[in-house]
Design a protein around this motif. Structure first.
Motif, PDB file in Angstrom:
ATOM      1  N   TYR A  26       0.866  -1.192   0.000  1.00  0.00           N
ATOM      2  CA  TYR A  26       0.000   0.000   0.000  1.00  0.00           C
ATOM      3  C   TYR A  26       0.892   1.229   0.000  1.00  0.00           C
ATOM      4  CZ  TYR A  26      -3.669   3.261   1.417  1.00  0.00           C
ATOM      5  OH  TYR A  26      -4.535   4.304   1.486  1.00  0.00           O
ATOM      6  N   LYS A  27       0.734   2.075  -1.058  1.00  0.00           N
ATOM      7  CA  LYS A  27       1.562   3.268  -1.204  1.00  0.00           C
ATOM      8  C   LYS A  27       0.656   4.482  -1.322  1.00  0.00           C
ATOM      9  CE  LYS A  27       3.311   4.353  -5.180  1.00  0.00           C
ATOM     10  NZ  LYS A  27       2.789   5.714  -5.356  1.00  0.00           N
ATOM     11  N   THR A  28       0.922   5.477  -0.494  1.00  0.00           N
ATOM     12  CA  THR A  28       0.084   6.690  -0.478  1.00  0.00           C
ATOM     13  C   THR A  28       0.696   7.765  -1.368  1.00  0.00           C
ATOM     14  OG1 THR A  28       1.220   7.672   1.392  1.00  0.00           O
ATOM     15  CG2 THR A  28      -0.564   6.125   1.887  1.00  0.00           C
ATOM     16  N   GLN A  29      -0.085   8.814  -1.584  1.00  0.00           N
ATOM     17  CA  GLN A  29       0.363   9.918  -2.427  1.00  0.00           C
ATOM     18  C   GLN A  29       1.499  10.707  -1.785  1.00  0.00           C
ATOM     19  OE1 GLN A  29      -0.671  10.565  -5.574  1.00  0.00           O
ATOM     20  NE2 GLN A  29      -1.892   8.675  -5.454  1.00  0.00           N
ATOM     21  N   ASN A  30       1.586  10.660  -0.457  1.00  0.00           N
ATOM     22  CA  ASN A  30       2.644  11.431   0.225  1.00  0.00           C
ATOM     23  C   ASN A  30       3.880  10.551   0.485  1.00  0.00           C
ATOM     24  OD1 ASN A  30       1.699   9.775   2.194  1.00  0.00           O
ATOM     25  ND2 ASN A  30       1.403  11.368   3.743  1.00  0.00           N
ATOM     26  N   ASP A  31       4.042   9.490  -0.316  1.00  0.00           N
ATOM     27  CA  ASP A  31       5.262   8.656  -0.347  1.00  0.00           C
ATOM     28  C   ASP A  31       5.448   7.802   0.910  1.00  0.00           C
ATOM     29  OD1 ASP A  31       6.097   9.570  -2.911  1.00  0.00           O
ATOM     30  OD2 ASP A  31       6.800  11.417  -1.971  1.00  0.00           O
ATOM     31  N   PHE A  32       4.402   7.477   1.561  1.00  0.00           N
ATOM     32  CA  PHE A  32       4.447   6.513   2.649  1.00  0.00           C
ATOM     33  C   PHE A  32       4.005   5.158   2.084  1.00  0.00           C
ATOM     34  CE2 PHE A  32       2.029   4.107   5.826  1.00  0.00           C
ATOM     35  CZ  PHE A  32       2.987   3.965   6.828  1.00  0.00           C
ATOM     36  N   TYR A  33       4.632   4.073   2.578  1.00  0.00           N
ATOM     37  CA  TYR A  33       4.244   2.757   2.077  1.00  0.00           C
ATOM     38  C   TYR A  33       4.278   1.747   3.212  1.00  0.00           C
ATOM     39  CZ  TYR A  33       9.076   1.097   2.244  1.00  0.00           C
ATOM     40  OH  TYR A  33      10.320   0.717   2.678  1.00  0.00           O
ATOM     41  N   VAL A  34       3.489   0.709   3.029  1.00  0.00           N
ATOM     42  CA  VAL A  34       3.518  -0.473   3.890  1.00  0.00           C
ATOM     43  C   VAL A  34       3.522  -1.685   2.968  1.00  0.00           C
ATOM     44  CG1 VAL A  34       2.319  -1.824   5.631  1.00  0.00           C
ATOM     45  CG2 VAL A  34       2.293   0.662   5.762  1.00  0.00           C
ATOM     46  N   ASP A  35       4.471  -2.580   3.217  1.00  0.00           N
ATOM     47  CA  ASP A  35       4.593  -3.770   2.379  1.00  0.00           C
ATOM     48  C   ASP A  35       4.516  -4.999   3.279  1.00  0.00           C
ATOM     49  OD1 ASP A  35       5.275  -5.086  -0.231  1.00  0.00           O
ATOM     50  OD2 ASP A  35       6.988  -5.774   0.946  1.00  0.00           O
ATOM     51  N   ALA A  36       3.682  -5.979   2.903  1.00  0.00           N
ATOM     52  CA  ALA A  36       3.541  -7.214   3.677  1.00  0.00           C
ATOM     53  C   ALA A  36       3.752  -8.409   2.759  1.00  0.00           C
ATOM     54  CB  ALA A  36       2.178  -7.291   4.334  1.00  0.00           C
ATOM     55  N   ILE A  37       4.347  -9.446   3.327  1.00  0.00           N
ATOM     56  CA  ILE A  37       4.636 -10.637   2.528  1.00  0.00           C
ATOM     57  C   ILE A  37       4.446 -11.859   3.398  1.00  0.00           C
ATOM     58  CG2 ILE A  37       7.120 -10.567   3.056  1.00  0.00           C
ATOM     59  CD1 ILE A  37       7.622 -11.654   0.235  1.00  0.00           C
ATOM     60  N   PHE A  44      11.239  11.458   2.098  1.00  0.00           N
ATOM     61  CA  PHE A  44      11.201  12.920   2.276  1.00  0.00           C
ATOM     62  C   PHE A  44      12.154  13.549   1.261  1.00  0.00           C
ATOM     63  CE2 PHE A  44      10.192  11.049   6.361  1.00  0.00           C
ATOM     64  CZ  PHE A  44       9.062  11.758   6.754  1.00  0.00           C
ATOM     65  N   TYR A  45      11.558  14.308   0.298  1.00  0.00           N
ATOM     66  CA  TYR A  45      12.374  15.006  -0.691  1.00  0.00           C
ATOM     67  C   TYR A  45      12.829  16.337  -0.129  1.00  0.00           C
ATOM     68  CZ  TYR A  45      10.847  11.730  -4.301  1.00  0.00           C
ATOM     69  OH  TYR A  45      10.599  10.613  -5.044  1.00  0.00           O
ATOM     70  N   PHE A  46      14.026  16.728  -0.447  1.00  0.00           N
ATOM     71  CA  PHE A  46      14.456  18.091  -0.108  1.00  0.00           C
ATOM     72  C   PHE A  46      13.628  19.112  -0.899  1.00  0.00           C
ATOM     73  CE2 PHE A  46      18.773  16.100   0.876  1.00  0.00           C
ATOM     74  CZ  PHE A  46      18.469  15.983   2.223  1.00  0.00           C
ATOM     75  N   ASP A  47      13.272  18.755  -2.166  1.00  0.00           N
ATOM     76  CA  ASP A  47      12.367  19.573  -2.960  1.00  0.00           C
ATOM     77  C   ASP A  47      11.043  18.829  -3.021  1.00  0.00           C
ATOM     78  OD1 ASP A  47      11.004  21.116  -4.739  1.00  0.00           O
ATOM     79  OD2 ASP A  47      12.509  21.031  -6.336  1.00  0.00           O
ATOM     80  N   HIS A  48      10.246  19.043  -1.955  1.00  0.00           N
ATOM     81  CA  HIS A  48       9.052  18.227  -1.847  1.00  0.00           C
ATOM     82  C   HIS A  48       7.982  18.619  -2.853  1.00  0.00           C
ATOM     83  CE1 HIS A  48       8.155  21.785   0.627  1.00  0.00           C
ATOM     84  NE2 HIS A  48       6.879  21.550   0.303  1.00  0.00           N
ATOM     85  N   MET A  49       8.094  19.815  -3.423  1.00  0.00           N
ATOM     86  CA  MET A  49       7.119  20.217  -4.421  1.00  0.00           C
ATOM     87  C   MET A  49       7.363  19.479  -5.737  1.00  0.00           C
ATOM     88  SD  MET A  49       5.083  22.225  -2.918  1.00  0.00           S
ATOM     89  CE  MET A  49       4.212  22.884  -4.340  1.00  0.00           C
ATOM     90  N   ALA A  50       8.636  19.372  -6.129  1.00  0.00           N
ATOM     91  CA  ALA A  50       8.967  18.721  -7.397  1.00  0.00           C
ATOM     92  C   ALA A  50       9.075  17.201  -7.248  1.00  0.00           C
ATOM     93  CB  ALA A  50      10.309  19.253  -7.923  1.00  0.00           C
ATOM     94  N   LYS A  51       9.246  16.774  -5.994  1.00  0.00           N
ATOM     95  CA  LYS A  51       9.478  15.348  -5.747  1.00  0.00           C
ATOM     96  C   LYS A  51      10.564  14.811  -6.670  1.00  0.00           C
ATOM     97  CE  LYS A  51       5.084  14.008  -3.688  1.00  0.00           C
ATOM     98  NZ  LYS A  51       3.988  13.027  -3.690  1.00  0.00           N
ATOM     99  N   ALA A  52      11.658  15.529  -6.604  1.00  0.00           N
ATOM    100  CA  ALA A  52      12.827  15.143  -7.406  1.00  0.00           C
ATOM    101  C   ALA A  52      14.066  15.608  -6.670  1.00  0.00           C
ATOM    102  CB  ALA A  52      12.739  15.777  -8.802  1.00  0.00           C
ATOM    103  N   GLY A  53      15.205  15.114  -7.152  1.00  0.00           N
ATOM    104  CA  GLY A  53      16.449  15.499  -6.511  1.00  0.00           C
ATOM    105  C   GLY A  53      16.726  14.642  -5.283  1.00  0.00           C
ATOM    106  N   TRP A  54      17.412  15.239  -4.315  1.00  0.00           N
ATOM    107  CA  TRP A  54      17.836  14.508  -3.124  1.00  0.00           C
ATOM    108  C   TRP A  54      16.657  14.168  -2.208  1.00  0.00           C
ATOM    109  CZ3 TRP A  54      22.526  12.537  -2.806  1.00  0.00           C
ATOM    110  CH2 TRP A  54      23.559  13.088  -3.576  1.00  0.00           C
TER     111      TRP A  54
END
Length: 842
Positions: free
Chosen positions: A651-662, A701-711
């Protein structure tokens, strides 16, 4: 045997049998020899009056004995030696005659060649003698002669019911009856053996009858010598092949072959005895048999036949060349191949020196506590195989000559234990011994073959204890078993190979007695190495399956990045097919068991579908996979194959949180091969089953959280629970190892630092990660052969740092390629691995 039967059949075709010689004939008119190349057919008894010399060649004499009343004991001779004669190529065929009107089956009392007085006969070329009849001898040097008979090479002497070659003690005070047989002789008898009034059945004979002679004193001697490459065979019961008694002397040249097949038919006998005449008995010391080189002796010990038997004072069978004029013995030796037992009693002596390549299958015994039995065995290719307890006076072993106590393929017990007792031991031998340690510490049920040295012990010897079969022993490592006793403690003993022997699950070593166990320090005991804590290779590898399965299961446990790569890239398809491969190496797994290096590789594949739930992505899928591991030990290796199937959901949310089960179900098949302490190959195998449940979570957590790119940075946490059921590991040497079930709880806390490029047609994400992994459970135990005293607790507790660097790339909007290289270093193991995956969106 076929050769002997052939001779007898040939003999029985004669209608008239022979006589001739230097030789006196009863019927001289019909039997005298007057030219070369004659065949003489006649019948008659001996004459005491012929004094002519006889010198012809290629003579054949066929004679049938008759009764004339001159001697009711002797019914005819083929060749009667009273003077000095030389014959080149002589054949004598003699059949017994009638005794007092009675005709035995094959006649009675015929000698093919008989000496009288101081005569001599020399046969150059080939001599063939066939004597048929009760008490019919091939060559007989009588008690009333001081004679010599010499034959050339390739002599054939066959006697059906008498003695083949017989030299009697002479009455002459300085005289000697001597029969010298050349090289490559064949000497056979068929009848039963006896040394009473009639001497019967023996092949070579030097001495005197026990009864039936009218003369008590025997001041002279009797000698028989045989050249090299001789074959000596008897068939009847009690028929000795070589018999020297009452100071008689027999010498066998190099490469003699001796065979008997009857009951109580000894191969070589030296014996003392008495002569009774006119109511008076006189004692004589024993006979002597010298063996000058290679000697083969084969008898049937199940019929109470001994290969060598020496009985009475002065009786000697030895590999010596005795100069009888000076009574100095020159030590000789040869390759002996002996099947049958050796026995001395009443002061007899056997003294043999066996060179490399010798073989002795039989037992030795000294009865009546009186006698000498010495064996000097040389060479690693020499082997003495005894099947029952044996006694010696002196045992000298050189260059790892082997002495085998008992049937090494059969476990020893109180019905077949073999004890070798020798007064003195020297040299450097290899003793093969069996042990049966069944547990209970110092309990009386433990038994083994035993070496006893009652006098002087010297040298450095090795002991081979077969451990190819005793892995099933339910020992606990506290047992001590005495296998060597010495009176002085001077000799040294050590186990062959690695210096250990496997008993059950533990390695045992050979050490001198320990006073704390009230043991004699001159004796040697098998006891567990390192106080019972040192496992055998088979036991160690069996238990190490716990570690291998644990590590391989950890290698198969994936993170979300390992399984599917980066899921945060834009997508417009809902199905995924993915496949990933991984390979690595783990080493230095420390702890109670031995370390090993483990190479592994495997692959997994899965299929899932994405669902949109409240604007977030939910993936559910199924996966299958297999992997292999190869563990390398200092001795041997192990292989493990894993098959697994699983379900997963992410389960992956829009704000880049995820939970994975196996959830994963696994079957692992294990096998190994190694060697025992004694060098025998051991294989083992087993199967285990288990399952794994894993839960992973993280947020980027992106340093550029608006672009969701970079570091960016991404903390992660993972908790994995695994269960492995119990297993039984079976080893080919009988060891059974019980591995108990266990539960594992692994916790991981990691941080990821990465850089994401999401512009263009090929978004790329690179990252570095580090994390701390800890085992919170992992406790189990193991035991061996159903013995609860061997149960040991074991745990996988430990922690390690897990570091890696990886990359994810998306090509043409639906092809995802990802790879990661990892390095882990911890308190229990290190791990280097690489993981490569591909995911297709469709």
């Amino acid at each position: 045997m076929d050769r002997r039967v052939g001779h007898i059949l040939k003999w029985q075709t004669f209608l008239l049998l022979s006589c001739a010689s230097s030789i006196a004939l009863a019927d001289r008119a019909s039997c005298s020899v007057s030219a070369d190349g004659l065949t003489n057919n006649c019948s008659g008894v001996y004459s005491l009056y012929d004094s002519s010399n006889f010198n012809y060649q290629n003579v054949v004499v066929n004679n049938t004995g008759i009764s004339t009343g001159y001697s009711p004991d002797v019914q005819g001779f083929g060749v009667y030696v009273s003077q000095h004669s030389t014959v080149q190529n002589l054949t004598v065929n003699m059949k017994g005659g009638i005794w007092g009107g009675f005709l035995p089956t094959d006649g009675f009392g015929t000698d093919a060649i008989r000496t009288q007085g101081s005569g001599s006969l020399t046969v150059t070329g080939k001599l063939i003698v066939n004597a048929i009849g009760s008490s019919a001898d091939g060559i007989n040097a009588s008690i009333t002669s001081n004679a010599t008979v010499n034959t050339g090479n390739n002599t054939e002497i066959n006697a059906k019911s008498g003695v083949a070659v017989r030299s009697n003690l002479t009455q002459y005070s300085t005289g000697e009856n001597t029969i010298n047989i050349g090289d490559n002789a064949t000497i056979n008898t068929l009848g039963y053996g006896s040394n009473t009034s009639d001497s019967l059945g023996y092949a070579l004979y030097a001495g005197s009858r026990d009864s039936g002679d009218n003369v008590l004193s025997r001041e002279g001697s009797a000698v028989v010598t045989v050249g090299k490459d001789s074959t000596i065979t008897t068939t009847g019961n009690n028929a000795y092949a070589v018999y020297a008694n009452k100071t008689g002397y027999i010498q066998l040249g190099d490469n003699a072959t001796i065979t008997t097949s009857g009951a109580a038919a000894h191969g070589i006998v030296a014996q003392d005895g008495t002569i009774t005449a006119n109511g008076t008995t006189q004692s004589y010391s024993g006979g002597v048999v010298d063996l000058l080189g290679n000697t083969t002796i084969t008898v049937d010990p199940t019929k109470n036949s001994n290969a060598i038997y020496s009985s009475g004072n002065g009786s000697v069978v030895s590999s010596s060349n005795t100069d009888r004029a000076t009574t100095v013995a020159a030590q000789t030796s040869g390759k002996f191949n002996v099947v049958g037992n050796m026995l001395v009693d009443n002061g007899g002596k056997i003294d043999l020196r066996m060179t490399d390549g010798s073989s002795f299958i039989g037992n030795t015994a000294i009865t009546n506590n009186n006698g000498t039995l010495n064996l000097d065995i040389t060479g690693a290719n020499s082997r003495w195989q005894m099947n029952d307890s044996s006694q010696l006076t002196n045992l000298d072993l050189k260059n790892n000559a082997a002495v085998v106590l008992g049937d090494q393929t059969t476990a020893v017990d109180n019905t077949n234990q073999v004890v070798l007792t020798t007064e003195n031991l020297t040299g450097s031998g290899n003793f093969f011994m069996r042990t049966n340690i069944v547990g209970s510490g110092l309990g009386a049920n433990n038994i083994g073959d035993l070496l006893q040295v009652t006098g002087s012990s010297q040298g450095n010897h090795v002991v081979t204890v077969s451990d190819s079969y005793n892995g099933s022993a339910a020992v606990d490592g506290t047992e001590r078993l005495k296998i060597i006793e010495t009176a002085d403690g001077n000799a040294n003993f050590a186990l062959t190979g690695t210096g250990t022997v496997d008993v059950g699950a533990y390695q045992y070593t050979l050490n001198k007695g320990d006073s704390k166990f009230s043991e004699n320090a001159n004796n040697w005991y098998l006891s567990a190495k390192a106080g019972g804590g040192q496992l055998t290779n088979a036991a160690d590898h069996s238990v190490n399956i716990l570690n291998i399965n644990y590590l391989l299961n950890y290698a198969e446990t994936q993170t979300l990045l390992h399984r599917m790569g980066e899921l945060r890239q834009p997508r417009d398809k809902d199905w995924d097919f993915w496949i990933r491969g991984f390979a690595g190496k783990m080493n230095s797994f420390s702890g109670k068991l031995s370390g090993f290096d483990m190479d592994y590789h495997g692959f997994q594949a899965g299929l899932d579908r994405r669902f949109i739930v409240d604007g977030n992505d939910l993936y559910t899928g199924i996966m299958v996979g297999t992997s292999k591991a190869k563990a390398d030990y200092d001795v041997g290796n192990g292989d493990t194959t894993s098959y697994h199937v699983g379900l997963y959901t992410t389960y992956k949310t829009q704000n880049d949180f995820y939970v994975d089960a196996i959830a994963k179900y696994t079957v692992m098949k294990n096998d190994f091969n190694t060697t025992t302490g004694g060098g025998y190959q051991v294989n083992g195998d087993g199967k285990t089953r288990g399952y794994t449940l894993g839960l992973e979570t993280g947020k980027r957590f992106y340093f550029d959280h608006m672009a969701k790119a970079g570091w960016y940075v991404e903390p992660q946490a993972q908790l994995t629970y695994s269960y492995q059921d119990s297993a039984k590991i079976h080893s080919s040497n009988g060891l059974k190892t019980k591995l108990d079930s266990y539960e594992s709880i692994l916790g991981r806390a990691s941080g990821v630092v990465g850089y994401n490029i999401n512009q263009g047609k090929t978004p790329v994400d690179v990252y570095f990660k580090t994390g701390y992994v800890k085992e919170f459970d992992g406790r189990t135990s193991y035991s061996f052969n159903g013995n609860s005293a061997t149960r040991n607790k074991y745990a996988f507790d430990g922690s390690w740092w897990d570091n890696g660097i990886g990359i994810n790339a998306k090509v043409n909007k639906q092809h995802n390629i990802y790879a990661e290289a990892d390095f882990s270093k911890g308190s229990r193991f290190n791990n280097k691995s690489i993981k490569v995956g591909y995911r297709l969106e469709f």
